[in-house]
Design an enzyme around this catalytic site. Structure first.
Site, PDB file in Angstrom:
ATOM      1  N   LYS A  32      26.271  71.237  72.240  1.00  0.00           N
ATOM      2  CA  LYS A  32      24.960  71.873  72.459  1.00  0.00           C
ATOM      3  C   LYS A  32      24.010  70.926  73.185  1.00  0.00           C
ATOM      4  O   LYS A  32      23.396  71.292  74.184  1.00  0.00           O
ATOM      5  CB  LYS A  32      24.343  72.265  71.116  1.00  0.00           C
ATOM      6  N   ASN A  33      23.894  69.701  72.682  1.00  0.00           N
ATOM      7  CA  ASN A  33      22.847  68.831  73.220  1.00  0.00           C
ATOM      8  C   ASN A  33      23.191  68.279  74.606  1.00  0.00           C
ATOM      9  O   ASN A  33      22.307  67.804  75.314  1.00  0.00           O
ATOM     10  CB  ASN A  33      22.503  67.719  72.220  1.00  0.00           C
ATOM     11  N   CYS A 127      13.365  73.045  65.982  1.00  0.00           N
ATOM     12  CA  CYS A 127      13.516  72.930  64.537  1.00  0.00           C
ATOM     13  C   CYS A 127      12.374  72.081  63.980  1.00  0.00           C
ATOM     14  O   CYS A 127      11.876  71.176  64.641  1.00  0.00           O
ATOM     15  CB  CYS A 127      14.851  72.266  64.192  1.00  0.00           C
ATOM     16  N   ARG A 132       7.066  65.640  66.711  1.00  0.00           N
ATOM     17  CA  ARG A 132       7.987  65.438  67.838  1.00  0.00           C
ATOM     18  C   ARG A 132       7.167  65.185  69.101  1.00  0.00           C
ATOM     19  O   ARG A 132       7.072  66.041  69.984  1.00  0.00           O
ATOM     20  CB  ARG A 132       8.927  66.645  67.983  1.00  0.00           C
ATOM     21  N   ASP A 317      21.648  64.020  62.900  1.00  0.00           N
ATOM     22  CA  ASP A 317      22.059  65.430  62.860  1.00  0.00           C
ATOM     23  C   ASP A 317      23.207  65.664  61.878  1.00  0.00           C
ATOM     24  O   ASP A 317      23.532  66.813  61.574  1.00  0.00           O
ATOM     25  CB  ASP A 317      22.456  65.912  64.271  1.00  0.00           C
ATOM     26  N   ARG A 409      21.627  78.783  66.451  1.00  0.00           N
ATOM     27  CA  ARG A 409      21.136  78.008  67.595  1.00  0.00           C
ATOM     28  C   ARG A 409      22.171  77.010  68.092  1.00  0.00           C
ATOM     29  O   ARG A 409      22.177  76.669  69.277  1.00  0.00           O
ATOM     30  CB  ARG A 409      19.874  77.223  67.192  1.00  0.00           C
TER      31      ARG A 409
HETATM   32  C1  EPZ Z   1      17.510  65.014  70.282  1.00  0.00           C
HETATM   33  O1  EPZ Z   1      16.164  65.384  70.022  1.00  0.00           O
HETATM   34  C2  EPZ Z   1      18.370  66.120  69.745  1.00  0.00           C
HETATM   35  N1  EPZ Z   1      18.012  67.357  70.421  1.00  0.00           N
HETATM   36  C3  EPZ Z   1      18.174  66.249  68.236  1.00  0.00           C
HETATM   37  O2  EPZ Z   1      19.129  67.188  67.772  1.00  0.00           O
HETATM   38  C4  EPZ Z   1      18.471  64.908  67.557  1.00  0.00           C
HETATM   39  O3  EPZ Z   1      18.137  64.995  66.193  1.00  0.00           O
HETATM   40  C5  EPZ Z   1      17.656  63.790  68.211  1.00  0.00           C
HETATM   41  O4  EPZ Z   1      17.862  63.783  69.645  1.00  0.00           O
HETATM   42  C6  EPZ Z   1      18.021  62.411  67.690  1.00  0.00           C
HETATM   43  O5  EPZ Z   1      19.388  62.170  67.901  1.00  0.00           O
HETATM   44  C7  EPZ Z   1      18.485  67.594  71.631  1.00  0.00           C
HETATM   45  O6  EPZ Z   1      19.246  66.816  72.199  1.00  0.00           O
HETATM   46  C8  EPZ Z   1      18.101  68.884  72.258  1.00  0.00           C
HETATM   47  P1  EPZ Z   1      14.428  61.887  70.366  1.00  0.00           P
HETATM   48  P2  EPZ Z   1      14.979  64.631  70.771  1.00  0.00           P
HETATM   49  O7  EPZ Z   1      13.493  61.977  71.497  1.00  0.00           O
HETATM   50  O8  EPZ Z   1      15.440  64.278  72.132  1.00  0.00           O
HETATM   51  C9  EPZ Z   1      10.403  59.886  68.655  1.00  0.00           C
HETATM   52  C10 EPZ Z   1      19.933  69.036  66.565  1.00  0.00           C
HETATM   53  O9  EPZ Z   1      20.001  69.306  65.354  1.00  0.00           O
HETATM   54  N2  EPZ Z   1       9.804  60.150  69.965  1.00  0.00           N
HETATM   55  O10 EPZ Z   1      15.638  61.018  70.492  1.00  0.00           O
HETATM   56  O11 EPZ Z   1      13.778  65.464  70.632  1.00  0.00           O
HETATM   57  C11 EPZ Z   1      10.687  61.161  67.861  1.00  0.00           C
HETATM   58  O12 EPZ Z   1       9.531  61.609  67.178  1.00  0.00           O
HETATM   59  C12 EPZ Z   1      18.684  68.414  67.165  1.00  0.00           C
HETATM   60  O13 EPZ Z   1      20.825  69.297  67.388  1.00  0.00           O
HETATM   61  C13 EPZ Z   1       8.552  59.663  70.241  1.00  0.00           C
HETATM   62  O14 EPZ Z   1       7.889  59.042  69.412  1.00  0.00           O
HETATM   63  O15 EPZ Z   1      14.873  63.338  69.877  1.00  0.00           O
HETATM   64  C14 EPZ Z   1      11.796  60.692  66.952  1.00  0.00           C
HETATM   65  O16 EPZ Z   1      11.250  60.039  65.854  1.00  0.00           O
HETATM   66  C15 EPZ Z   1      17.545  68.344  66.222  1.00  0.00           C
HETATM   67  N3  EPZ Z   1       8.020  59.893  71.490  1.00  0.00           N
HETATM   68  C16 EPZ Z   1      12.559  59.676  67.801  1.00  0.00           C
HETATM   69  O17 EPZ Z   1      11.676  59.310  68.850  1.00  0.00           O
HETATM   70  C17 EPZ Z   1       8.680  60.579  72.446  1.00  0.00           C
HETATM   71  O18 EPZ Z   1       8.140  60.741  73.557  1.00  0.00           O
HETATM   72  C18 EPZ Z   1      13.845  60.176  68.445  1.00  0.00           C
HETATM   73  O19 EPZ Z   1      13.589  61.413  69.098  1.00  0.00           O
HETATM   74  C19 EPZ Z   1       9.971  61.072  72.146  1.00  0.00           C
HETATM   75  C20 EPZ Z   1      10.514  60.853  70.897  1.00  0.00           C
END
Ligand code: EPZ
Length: 434
Positions: A32-33, A127, A132, A317, A409
């Site tokens: 998916k991702n 979700c 985020r 995840d 999803r």
């Molecule tokens: C991706 O989300 C995945 N989604 C998520 O999977 C997964 O949990 C996550 O990566 C972590 O592995 C997709 O790929 C579509 P991040 P993403 O940016 O990209 C902080 C699932 O169940 N952050 O790596 O949104 C954020 O708050 C889903 O399949 C900032 O502070 O995650 C978090 O604490 C849910 N500022 C951390 O970084 C930013 O600008 C990691 O988030 C961006 C992120």
């Protein structure tokens, strides 16, 4: 949810009769991702791409609608295969309604910025895992020369010309790494992303873009170098990487139910962080060579501790399915969730089923119980939903899982896959009272 003829709401739920030890073989779908990054990346190709191994899940259906709203033509040409024609992008404003419901829609910002120099999307939803923010995405766009405005639930990014730059991400972020790659592929000059995320879907996106003519090096390390190219080539075929989170979900289901499951179409290297922990729990994991792994668990799992981390650490995840295995383990296990603020909501549902879990902020203590008992439970997000299915399979009695739209999803044919492993699981419609 839909209306019945008398005006009442009909909702779907998943009903599971325990208590089953899973046994058999399961084939993993495309990730998916990775797919939700590759689909918008096709915008960068002024031509036609054929993308294979695309999972049939609702996030992909939503993405196709979003892409169609900006002029992309998409045709399903076989099961799990899409033909995507991005020659005639006619709109830089994607449907606000659709993009705001859906987290990964933020990749449209990077892709449209790269292709058209301008994008407007709704502030992405997704979700409910806690805050985020998108500050790192915005920082990267600005360093590439774009202006970014966020108001009234919209994000607008604009640039006359994107210029490569050195970008240090303050946080390891999958989304910010991907969005920066998308924006930088067609920019002038060289972009380097330092402190980049290393997840398999980052590598998969780089492989897709490179196949189309991009020049990206270092994906899978924390330093990605992108030499901008004037255009990507017109037509090619690419197959999405197998979903390591889906594979891990079935590995953990085998452990939690004390089953014996062969997982096919997976990349075992991607499963090392999970394998290491389930071996510690006492399960046997056998790499069958090629693309298959066997997980067998004959005894009650041992207690373990985990901390979720960016790849190659233990993936957040898979934290909820791991929580199910811990809830019936021998002794007290601890999870430290270091990525999301609010990923323990499922523990309240497991407690309804007789688990003894205490969650405090980003730490949860799982005091193992002998068994779970079926109950009505509510999925709070996609992975929580998968975890509750596993809990239902190992529990005594009947478990009814609500909010199945979260599960849809990200998991293709989840009931069928579990049913083929012996689970007594079905999806039924229920009329909502009141
Ligand atoms: C991706 O989300 C995945 N989604 C998520 O999977 C997964 O949990 C996550 O990566 C972590 O592995 C997709 O790929 C579509 P991040 P993403 O940016 O990209 C902080 C699932 O169940 N952050 O790596 O949104 C954020 O708050 C889903 O399949 C900032 O502070 O995650 C978090 O604490 C849910 N500022 C951390 O970084 C930013 O600008 C990691 O988030 C961006 C992120």
């Amino acid at each position: 949810m839909e209306n019945d003829t008398n005006g009442g709401n009909i909702l779907e739920k998943i009903v599971v009769e325990g208590k089953t030890k899973l046994k058999g073989e399961v084939t993993i779908s495309g990730a998916k991702n990775a797919a939700v990054a590759i689909l918008p990346a096709t915008i960068l190709v002024n031509g036609i791409c054929i993308i294979e191994n695309v999972p049939e899940i609702s996030d992909i259906k939503a993405y196709c609608k979003i892409l169609e709203s900006i002029g992309v033509k998409i045709r399903k040409i076989a099961k799990n295969t899409l033909e995507i024609d991005s020659r005639n992008i006619n709109n830089i404003e994607a449907s606000i309604d659709l993009t705001s419901k859906f987290r990964a829609s933020y990749y449209l910002a990077g892709a449209l910025l790269g292709r058209c120099g301008h994008a407007i999307i709704g502030m992405p939803g997704g979700c409910k895992l806690g805050a985020r923010p998108m500050d790192q995405h915005i920082k990267a766009f600005e360093l590439l020369g774009a202006t970014v405005e966020t108001e009234q639930g919209k994000i607008e990014v604009k640039a006359d010309k994107l210029q490569g730059n050195s970008i240090y991400l303050d946080i390891v972020s999958v989304g910010a790494t991907i969005n920066t790659m998308l924006a930088a592929v067609l920019a002038d000059g060289v972009t380097t992303i330092e402190n980049a995320a290393k997840e398999p879907h980052i590598v998969d996106l780089a492989n897709f873009l490179n196949k189309m003519g991009a020049n990206i090096m270092g994906a899978g390390t924390d330093r990605i170098r992108i030499q901008g190219v004037p255009e990507l080539k017109k037509n090619d075929t690419y197959s999405v990487v197998p979903d390591q989170i889906e594979a891990g979900t079935f590995m953990l289901a085998a452990v939690a139910t004390r089953g014996d499951v062969i997982i096919r179409n997976c990349i075992t290297k991607h499963l090392e962080p999970i394998t290491a922990k389930i071996v510690e729990m006492g399960a046997e994991v056998e790499d069958l060579g090629g693309d298959a792994i066997r997980v067998k668990c004959t005894n009650r799992p041992n207690k373990i501790n985990i901390k979720t981390l960016p790849y190659p650490g233990f993936p957040t995840d898979l934290q909820p399915p791991m929580g199910v295995a811990m809830s019936i383990a021998d002794g007290t296990s601890v999870i430290n969730e270091s990525i999301w603020d609010s990923r323990f909501q499922y523990t309240e549902e497991l407690n309804r089923m007789g688990a003894k879990i205490t969650a405090q902020g980003k730490v949860a203590f799982f005091e193992g119980v002998d068994n779970l008992i079926g109950a009505p439970v509510y999925a709070s997000d996609l992975r929580a939903g998968a975890a509750l299915i596993i809990a239902g399979i190992l529990a005594e009695g009947t478990t009814q899982i609500y909010n199945v739209e979260y599960i849809d999803r990200g998991y293709e044919n989840i009931e069928e896959k579990f049913r083929n492993l012996g689970a007594k699981i079905e999806r039924v419609e229920e009329k909502e009272e009141g």
